[in-house]
Design a protein around this motif. Structure first.
Motif, PDB file in Angstrom:
ATOM      1  N   ILE A 261       0.799  -1.233   0.000  1.00 39.31           N
ATOM      2  CA  ILE A 261       0.000   0.000   0.000  1.00 39.31           C
ATOM      3  C   ILE A 261       0.835   1.289   0.000  1.00 39.31           C
ATOM      4  O   ILE A 261       0.300   2.360  -0.223  1.00 39.31           O
ATOM      5  CB  ILE A 261      -1.043   0.036   1.137  1.00 39.31           C
ATOM      6  CG1 ILE A 261      -0.389  -0.001   2.501  1.00 39.31           C
ATOM      7  CG2 ILE A 261      -2.046  -1.065   1.017  1.00 39.31           C
ATOM      8  CD1 ILE A 261      -1.412   0.280   3.576  1.00 39.31           C
ATOM      9  N   SER A 263       4.196   1.783  -1.889  1.00 39.68           N
ATOM     10  CA  SER A 263       5.140   0.894  -2.567  1.00 39.68           C
ATOM     11  C   SER A 263       6.265   1.552  -3.357  1.00 39.68           C
ATOM     12  O   SER A 263       7.224   0.879  -3.716  1.00 39.68           O
ATOM     13  CB  SER A 263       4.368  -0.028  -3.502  1.00 39.68           C
ATOM     14  OG  SER A 263       3.817   0.736  -4.534  1.00 39.68           O
ATOM     15  N   ALA A 264       6.155   2.835  -3.666  1.00 39.93           N
ATOM     16  CA  ALA A 264       7.211   3.440  -4.514  1.00 39.93           C
ATOM     17  C   ALA A 264       8.528   3.565  -3.743  1.00 39.93           C
ATOM     18  O   ALA A 264       8.499   3.838  -2.553  1.00 39.93           O
ATOM     19  CB  ALA A 264       6.755   4.820  -4.977  1.00 39.93           C
ATOM     20  N   PRO A 265       9.668   3.358  -4.389  1.00 38.01           N
ATOM     21  CA  PRO A 265       9.858   3.091  -5.818  1.00 38.01           C
ATOM     22  C   PRO A 265       9.675   1.630  -6.216  1.00 38.01           C
ATOM     23  O   PRO A 265       9.929   1.272  -7.363  1.00 38.01           O
ATOM     24  CB  PRO A 265      11.303   3.530  -6.053  1.00 38.01           C
ATOM     25  CG  PRO A 265      11.975   3.270  -4.742  1.00 38.01           C
ATOM     26  CD  PRO A 265      10.943   3.525  -3.678  1.00 38.01           C
ATOM     27  N   GLY A 266       9.260   0.787  -5.278  1.00 41.92           N
ATOM     28  CA  GLY A 266       8.852  -0.555  -5.690  1.00 41.92           C
ATOM     29  C   GLY A 266       9.737  -1.699  -5.231  1.00 41.92           C
ATOM     30  O   GLY A 266       9.548  -2.831  -5.676  1.00 41.92           O
ATOM     31  N   GLY A 267      10.707  -1.414  -4.359  1.00 42.12           N
ATOM     32  CA  GLY A 267      11.639  -2.463  -3.923  1.00 42.12           C
ATOM     33  C   GLY A 267      10.943  -3.721  -3.414  1.00 42.12           C
ATOM     34  O   GLY A 267      11.161  -4.820  -3.940  1.00 42.12           O
ATOM     35  N   LEU A 287       0.949   7.319  -3.455  1.00 41.25           N
ATOM     36  CA  LEU A 287       0.061   8.469  -3.308  1.00 41.25           C
ATOM     37  C   LEU A 287      -0.041   9.383  -4.534  1.00 41.25           C
ATOM     38  O   LEU A 287      -1.083   9.984  -4.762  1.00 41.25           O
ATOM     39  CB  LEU A 287       0.563   9.278  -2.094  1.00 41.25           C
ATOM     40  CG  LEU A 287      -0.330  10.341  -1.495  1.00 41.25           C
ATOM     41  CD1 LEU A 287      -1.691   9.795  -1.124  1.00 41.25           C
ATOM     42  CD2 LEU A 287       0.342  10.949  -0.259  1.00 41.25           C
ATOM     43  N   LYS A 291       5.114   9.320  -7.910  1.00 39.88           N
ATOM     44  CA  LYS A 291       5.508   8.033  -7.310  1.00 39.88           C
ATOM     45  C   LYS A 291       5.076   6.875  -8.212  1.00 39.88           C
ATOM     46  O   LYS A 291       5.780   5.882  -8.338  1.00 39.88           O
ATOM     47  CB  LYS A 291       4.881   7.881  -5.911  1.00 39.88           C
ATOM     48  CG  LYS A 291       5.441   8.852  -4.891  1.00 39.88           C
ATOM     49  CD  LYS A 291       6.861   8.474  -4.533  1.00 39.88           C
ATOM     50  CE  LYS A 291       7.418   9.435  -3.496  1.00 39.88           C
ATOM     51  NZ  LYS A 291       8.378   8.856  -2.609  1.00 39.88           N
ATOM     52  N   ALA A 314      -3.376   5.565   1.045  1.00 38.29           N
ATOM     53  CA  ALA A 314      -3.462   4.376   1.909  1.00 38.29           C
ATOM     54  C   ALA A 314      -4.308   4.599   3.152  1.00 38.29           C
ATOM     55  O   ALA A 314      -4.673   3.645   3.846  1.00 38.29           O
ATOM     56  CB  ALA A 314      -2.061   3.930   2.299  1.00 38.29           C
ATOM     57  N   ARG A 315      -4.622   5.863   3.464  1.00 37.72           N
ATOM     58  CA  ARG A 315      -5.462   6.114   4.654  1.00 37.72           C
ATOM     59  C   ARG A 315      -6.926   5.854   4.360  1.00 37.72           C
ATOM     60  O   ARG A 315      -7.738   5.703   5.261  1.00 37.72           O
ATOM     61  CB  ARG A 315      -5.305   7.573   5.106  1.00 37.72           C
ATOM     62  CG  ARG A 315      -3.929   7.878   5.646  1.00 37.72           C
ATOM     63  CD  ARG A 315      -3.743   9.351   5.828  1.00 37.72           C
ATOM     64  NE  ARG A 315      -3.776  10.060   4.546  1.00 37.72           N
ATOM     65  CZ  ARG A 315      -3.591  11.353   4.385  1.00 37.72           C
ATOM     66  NH1 ARG A 315      -3.356  12.107   5.425  1.00 37.72           N
ATOM     67  NH2 ARG A 315      -3.623  11.913   3.191  1.00 37.72           N
ATOM     68  N   ASP A 331       4.800  -0.686   4.299  1.00 34.19           N
ATOM     69  CA  ASP A 331       6.118  -0.086   4.512  1.00 34.19           C
ATOM     70  C   ASP A 331       5.880   1.414   4.638  1.00 34.19           C
ATOM     71  O   ASP A 331       6.067   2.167   3.680  1.00 34.19           O
ATOM     72  CB  ASP A 331       6.981  -0.429   3.273  1.00 34.19           C
ATOM     73  CG  ASP A 331       8.431  -0.070   3.452  1.00 34.19           C
ATOM     74  OD1 ASP A 331       8.921  -0.109   4.586  1.00 34.19           O
ATOM     75  OD2 ASP A 331       9.088   0.227   2.431  1.00 34.19           O
ATOM     76  N   ILE A 365      -2.699   4.581   8.390  1.00 31.74           N
ATOM     77  CA  ILE A 365      -2.394   3.679   7.273  1.00 31.74           C
ATOM     78  C   ILE A 365      -2.460   2.225   7.748  1.00 31.74           C
ATOM     79  O   ILE A 365      -3.042   1.356   7.076  1.00 31.74           O
ATOM     80  CB  ILE A 365      -1.004   4.016   6.675  1.00 31.74           C
ATOM     81  CG1 ILE A 365      -1.049   5.390   6.003  1.00 31.74           C
ATOM     82  CG2 ILE A 365      -0.557   2.938   5.695  1.00 31.74           C
ATOM     83  CD1 ILE A 365       0.270   5.886   5.434  1.00 31.74           C
TER      84      ILE A 365
HETATM   85  C1  SAM Z   1       9.173   3.916   2.828  1.00 28.92           C
HETATM   86  S1  SAM Z   1       8.548   4.444   1.327  1.00 28.92           S
HETATM   87  C2  SAM Z   1       8.127   2.950   0.531  1.00 28.92           C
HETATM   88  C3  SAM Z   1       9.287   2.201  -0.032  1.00 28.92           C
HETATM   89  C4  SAM Z   1       8.856   0.993  -0.841  1.00 28.92           C
HETATM   90  N1  SAM Z   1       8.007   0.115  -0.078  1.00 28.92           N
HETATM   91  C5  SAM Z   1      10.027   0.195  -1.368  1.00 28.92           C
HETATM   92  O1  SAM Z   1      10.350  -0.853  -0.833  1.00 28.92           O
HETATM   93  O2  SAM Z   1      10.616   0.621  -2.365  1.00 28.92           O
HETATM   94  C6  SAM Z   1       6.980   5.036   1.804  1.00 28.92           C
HETATM   95  C7  SAM Z   1       6.101   5.421   0.640  1.00 28.92           C
HETATM   96  O3  SAM Z   1       4.837   5.765   1.191  1.00 28.92           O
HETATM   97  C8  SAM Z   1       4.248   6.704   0.324  1.00 28.92           C
HETATM   98  N2  SAM Z   1       3.131   7.356   1.022  1.00 28.92           N
HETATM   99  C9  SAM Z   1       3.165   8.359   1.923  1.00 28.92           C
HETATM  100  N3  SAM Z   1       1.922   8.654   2.342  1.00 28.92           N
HETATM  101  C10 SAM Z   1       1.086   7.813   1.677  1.00 28.92           C
HETATM  102  C11 SAM Z   1      -0.327   7.631   1.655  1.00 28.92           C
HETATM  103  N4  SAM Z   1      -1.131   8.379   2.422  1.00 28.92           N
HETATM  104  N5  SAM Z   1      -0.828   6.693   0.842  1.00 28.92           N
HETATM  105  C12 SAM Z   1      -0.033   5.933   0.053  1.00 28.92           C
HETATM  106  N6  SAM Z   1       1.315   6.055   0.041  1.00 28.92           N
HETATM  107  C13 SAM Z   1       1.861   6.992   0.836  1.00 28.92           C
HETATM  108  C14 SAM Z   1       5.395   7.614  -0.057  1.00 28.92           C
HETATM  109  O4  SAM Z   1       5.106   8.282  -1.264  1.00 28.92           O
HETATM  110  C15 SAM Z   1       6.548   6.620  -0.170  1.00 28.92           C
HETATM  111  O5  SAM Z   1       6.738   6.251  -1.504  1.00 28.92           O
END
Ligand code: SAM
Length: 448
Positions: A261, A263-267, A287, A291, A314-315, A331, A365
């Motif tokens: 939920i 996920s960017a940049p997608g790791g 979001l 991203k 995600a909220r 994450d 979230i």
């Molecule tokens: C820690 S990073 C994720 C890294 C990703 N999981 C990876 O492994 O590459 C957190 C992500 O949460 C996103 N984010 C922040 N607030 C959000 C929201 N309300 N809904 C969805 N994504 C959100 C950010 O844009 C950011 O890309």
């Protein structure tokens, strides 16, 4: 890149004005000058990163020898002195005279001829005094000492001292300054590990095994990621081992439906999609358009078809997905205190007051994330921070929700990682103490 010092000056000023984050500003310049000489690009990168990494130490030293304090200087002179001092104090292979002369030339070239004498005077004094700089005394004021020695804001050191001993805090904070190799995660769907290593070596890249996981490879001696054939062919993604470990703990299995939920940049989403071997489905959400573009770029490069993207906050609960996922990866956005060695901006830009707001956002979230887990399915909760409020306290909060129980993480961890809390469903990885970024991983299963 005609003059790497001038390019560094421009980037440092942009970052000082908070116009751009450092990795973006440095990355854009490297992209622009991708065909410049490797040694110029390497010097530019090291000069920018070193000046940022050591900014508080450098400012302390400049303030000792300059009548005008760093914060009162004209922006160009401030950045110029910082990068000059960085070369004198931390870049042994650069003669001090070259560092001074080049800064003086740049001051004149950029319209500050009148201040070139001042720049010269401060840098030459630092050069003369560098063996005798009076740094704060560790025994008299530990916080001030560590702050100046490791270029870390005092509030962050005090924050760590609430959870860790002085020795642990010093190990964590000094580890952020250690040189790091790039860690990459082998994508097993796109060829064998041996093929990947052969391809990397053919491109002149130096290769070492990871320190925790077999899919991890550490690479060095490359100039530009996009010029590595194996990167273009999607045989690996850049990912720290802590993050791979989170993917491993999520335990993706063929045929599963997985939702990431944040996920960017997608790791983690790509790590999961890889382990599904072309089966199942990963839904990768984030979001913003920007991203989603990052996600799409990485997915396209790797070429997986079992992953799709969506822009979603995600909220906001999405009823259509209620109790439907085998695994939800959560994450969450966090303070990033575990990756300050890689992202220099965090330590200077973060404010203590923000920590409380982050926890609120994370809980919103997490609450929504729990609603997507099907009975028997699991939730992976992770952050790249080392703040108990964002980590252990959040984990206990979700573990207290009806119908969820912690999952023993021991079977997923390499034998070399002996962390007592694994049996209770979570681990806190600490930089300098564990061989990876500072990272938190927790896992829960829905029982009903
Ligand atoms: C820690 S990073 C994720 C890294 C990703 N999981 C990876 O492994 O590459 C957190 C992500 O949460 C996103 N984010 C922040 N607030 C959000 C929201 N309300 N809904 C969805 N994504 C959100 C950010 O844009 C950011 O890309």
């Amino acid at each position: 890149m005609q003059n790497p010092r001038e390019s560094a000056l421009d980037v440092l000023m942009k970052i000082d004005r908070k116009e751009e984050l450092s990795h973006i500003a440095i990355g854009e310049t490297l992209e622009k000058y991708q065909f410049s000489e490797k040694k110029d690009r390497a010097f530019f990168t090291r000069l920018c990163q070193g000046t940022l990494e050591r900014r508080l130490t450098i400012d302390y030293v400049i303030d000792l020898y300059s009548k005008t304090k760093v914060r009162k200087m004209k922006p160009l002179v401030r950045s110029l002195l910082r990068m000059g001092a960085c070369q004198i104090l931390f870049m042994d292979h650069i003669p001090d005279s070259a560092a001074c002369n080049e800064c003086v030339k740049l001051a004149k070239k950029r319209g500050f001829s009148k201040l070139s004498g001042f720049v010269n005077g401060v840098l030459r004094t630092i050069s003369r005094q560098k063996q005798d700089i009076p740094f704060p005394d560790r025994d008299k004021d530990f916080v001030k000492y560590l702050s100046v020695a490791c270029s870390m804001p005092e509030w962050i050191i005090r924050h760590f001292l609430r959870s860790y001993t002085e020795e642990e805090t010093e190990t964590i904070v000094s580890s952020f300054l250690e040189p790091k190799k790039t860690t990459v995660s082998w994508m097993e769907s796109n060829g064998s590990r041996e093929e990947l290593i052969t391809s990397l070596k053919k491109d002149g890249v130096e290769v070492e095994d990871g320190r925790l996981l077999p899919e991890a490879i550490r690479i060095s001696n490359y100039d530009f990621l996009k010029r590595i054939s194996a990167f273009r062919e999607g045989r690996f993604i850049v990912q720290d081992e802590s993050s791979m470990l989170a993917g491993k703990v999520a335990d993706p299995k063929e045929g599963q439906k997985i939702l990431d939920i944040c996920s960017a940049p997608g790791g983690k989403a790509l790590y999961a999609a890889d382990k599904l071997h072309g089966t199942g489905q990963v839904l990768a959400r984030d979001l913003t358009d920007y991203k989603e573009e990052l996600l799409k770029e990485n997915i396209e490069r790797v070429g997986f078809e079992n992953i799709r993207t969506q822009i979603w906050d995600a909220r906001i609960p999405d009823e259509r997905l209620a109790e439907s996922m085998d695994a939800v990866l959560c994450d969450v956005p966090c303070s990033g205190l575990g990756i300050m060695g890689k992202k220099q901006d965090i330590k200077y830009n973060l404010e203590e007051s923000v920590l409380e707001d982050i926890v609120k956002l994370q809980r919103e979230i997490l609450k929504t994330a729990l609603s997507y887990v099907k009975p028997g399915g699991s939730l992976l909760f992770s952050t790249c921070t080392i703040n108990p409020k964002e980590n252990e306290e959040n984990f206990r909060w979700i573990a207290g929700q009806n119908g969820f129980e912690p999952v023993d993480l021991t079977p997923f961890l390499p034998k070399t990682l002996d962390i007592k809390t694994a049996g209770e469903g979570y681990i806190q990885l600490l930089p300098g103490i564990h061989p990876c970024d500072g990272f938190f991983i927790g896992k829960l299963r829905r029982t009903k």
